[in-house]
Design an enzyme around this catalytic site. Sequence first.
Site, PDB file in Angstrom:
ATOM      1  N   GLU A 206      -2.740 -54.143  91.576  1.00 18.52           N
ATOM      2  CA  GLU A 206      -3.517 -52.953  91.220  1.00 18.52           C
ATOM      3  C   GLU A 206      -4.534 -52.589  92.293  1.00 18.52           C
ATOM      4  OE1 GLU A 206      -4.977 -52.904  87.223  1.00 18.52           O
ATOM      5  OE2 GLU A 206      -3.092 -53.598  86.393  1.00 18.52           O
ATOM      6  N   LYS A 338      -2.549 -47.665  76.090  1.00 19.68           N
ATOM      7  CA  LYS A 338      -1.525 -47.533  77.128  1.00 19.68           C
ATOM      8  C   LYS A 338      -0.325 -46.827  76.508  1.00 19.68           C
ATOM      9  CE  LYS A 338      -2.409 -51.907  79.639  1.00 19.68           C
ATOM     10  NZ  LYS A 338      -2.079 -53.362  79.602  1.00 19.68           N
TER      11      LYS A 338
HETATM   12  P1  PGA Z   1      -0.026 -54.979  82.865  1.00 17.99           P
HETATM   13  O1  PGA Z   1      -1.558 -55.387  83.041  1.00 17.99           O
HETATM   14  O2  PGA Z   1       0.121 -53.553  83.126  1.00 17.99           O
HETATM   15  O3  PGA Z   1       0.676 -55.879  83.863  1.00 17.99           O
HETATM   16  O4  PGA Z   1       0.323 -55.351  81.443  1.00 17.99           O
HETATM   17  C1  PGA Z   1      -2.622 -54.540  82.750  1.00 17.99           C
HETATM   18  C2  PGA Z   1      -3.547 -55.132  81.721  1.00 17.99           C
HETATM   19  O5  PGA Z   1      -3.348 -56.258  81.228  1.00 17.99           O
HETATM   20  O6  PGA Z   1      -4.511 -54.479  81.333  1.00 17.99           O
HETATM   21 ZN    ZN Z   2      -5.074 -56.281  79.740  1.00 19.46          ZN
END
Ligand code: PGA
Ligand code: ZN
Length: 427
Positions: A206, A338
């Site tokens: 990220e 998400k």
């Molecule tokens: P991921 O991680 O997109 O790999 O699930 C992001 C998070 O845990 O916030």
């Molecule tokens: Zn997370």
Amino acid sequence: MSKTSIASVKGRQVWDSRGRPTVEAEVTLKGGALGRAIAPAGTSIGSGEAVDLRDGGTAFGGYGVALAVANVNGEIAKALTGLDGAQQETVDQTLIDLDATDDKSRLGGNACIAVSMAVAHAGAAAHKLPLWRHLLGESEPVLPLPEVQIFGGGAHAGARIDLQDIMIMPVGADSFAQAMAWSAEVYRAAGLNMAERRRLTGVADEGGYWPNFNTNEDALAETVRAIERAGFRPGEQIALSLDIAATQLQKLGRYWLTIEDRCFERGPFSELLLDWAARFPIVSFEDPFAEDDTQGMTAFTEAAGERLQIIGDDYLVTNAERVRAAAQSGACNAVLIKPNQAGTLSETKAALDAGKEAGFATIVSARSGESEDVSIVHLAVGWSAGQLKVGSFARSERMAKWNEALRIEEQCAGHSRFAGAGALAGR
Ligand code: PGA
Ligand code: ZN
């Protein structure tokens, strides 16, 4: 047929920020409006999430999306063509019914979320509005308080440190633009500090520095040093925020800090986190306990929920029912949102609304696998989420999102508000 009825749905394979295939969907309405969106992908995935459809086999390590793209161009296009593209809930319910599984595994969560978001963009385009304004209506726009990753670890950095995200939150900033400028200074200072100490090894998935630390606490101390080097007052102007992603640390019911060769029962792990919160200016913990450890989450929220934000990510997987259950049991005071965990925008919004009803703080979030798609920024403003997490201050799949929020703040020309510290739970 009205101007907003869906004329065509098209899917294609594009590539994400990890160089893996992903699904792009394009939706055209009868009047000519076009919407386009790309599905993101996680690595530390909650077991209750919508499931991406991947081809398996040897090509692209099994991550191919030919089947998911074929579903968009086949079954999904057939079912959606002719529906009113302005009716998001009807479109999403059609996707849910067509898939007919609990986890979108038949059509693919990746196929469904790309189409669902593309429909939203097309609906906004039909009204000649940016998506955030289309979703928000006439209410006052609130620019979100950002969580900006400085160090990446866990599943995003070969577990070089155990903690997954060590982030800053510019709680004292007056505007989103100022929050970005402050974040840039801290990110730069962290890089200089690491380079001077010969600890710089690159960036994680990220965009946060991929650290070379001996202990997890080292990373917390290093982040505070970076805030100070950049000339800010830790805690007051810029605070820390951690995604423990504890599901990844749990083995046989215990929590392991592998680089320190230490393991903890639930109680002592809670004490460790609270000790960190007492010694470092931490305002937010995400997934401090594993996705199935309700007892751990509840005890931690009871102990610290009055003064700290405690976010459920893997624990809540953007699921309205789980959010309501967590509100009942007192297992968190904030929910990470998400869209691809839910699989459609309507289900994503339902989880966010359930969070708001429970008095939770809400944080719209990217995944570790991303693209140039900036839909989540529009959702964060359009749904007045209050907080936004998109990763670090490097790599263009991250910067595209921060930059989009800057544009939105500018478009509002003084008629918007910056969420600031008031958006945090536990304050
Ligand atoms: P991921 O991680 O997109 O790999 O699930 C992001 C998070 O845990 O916030
Ligand atoms: Zn997370």
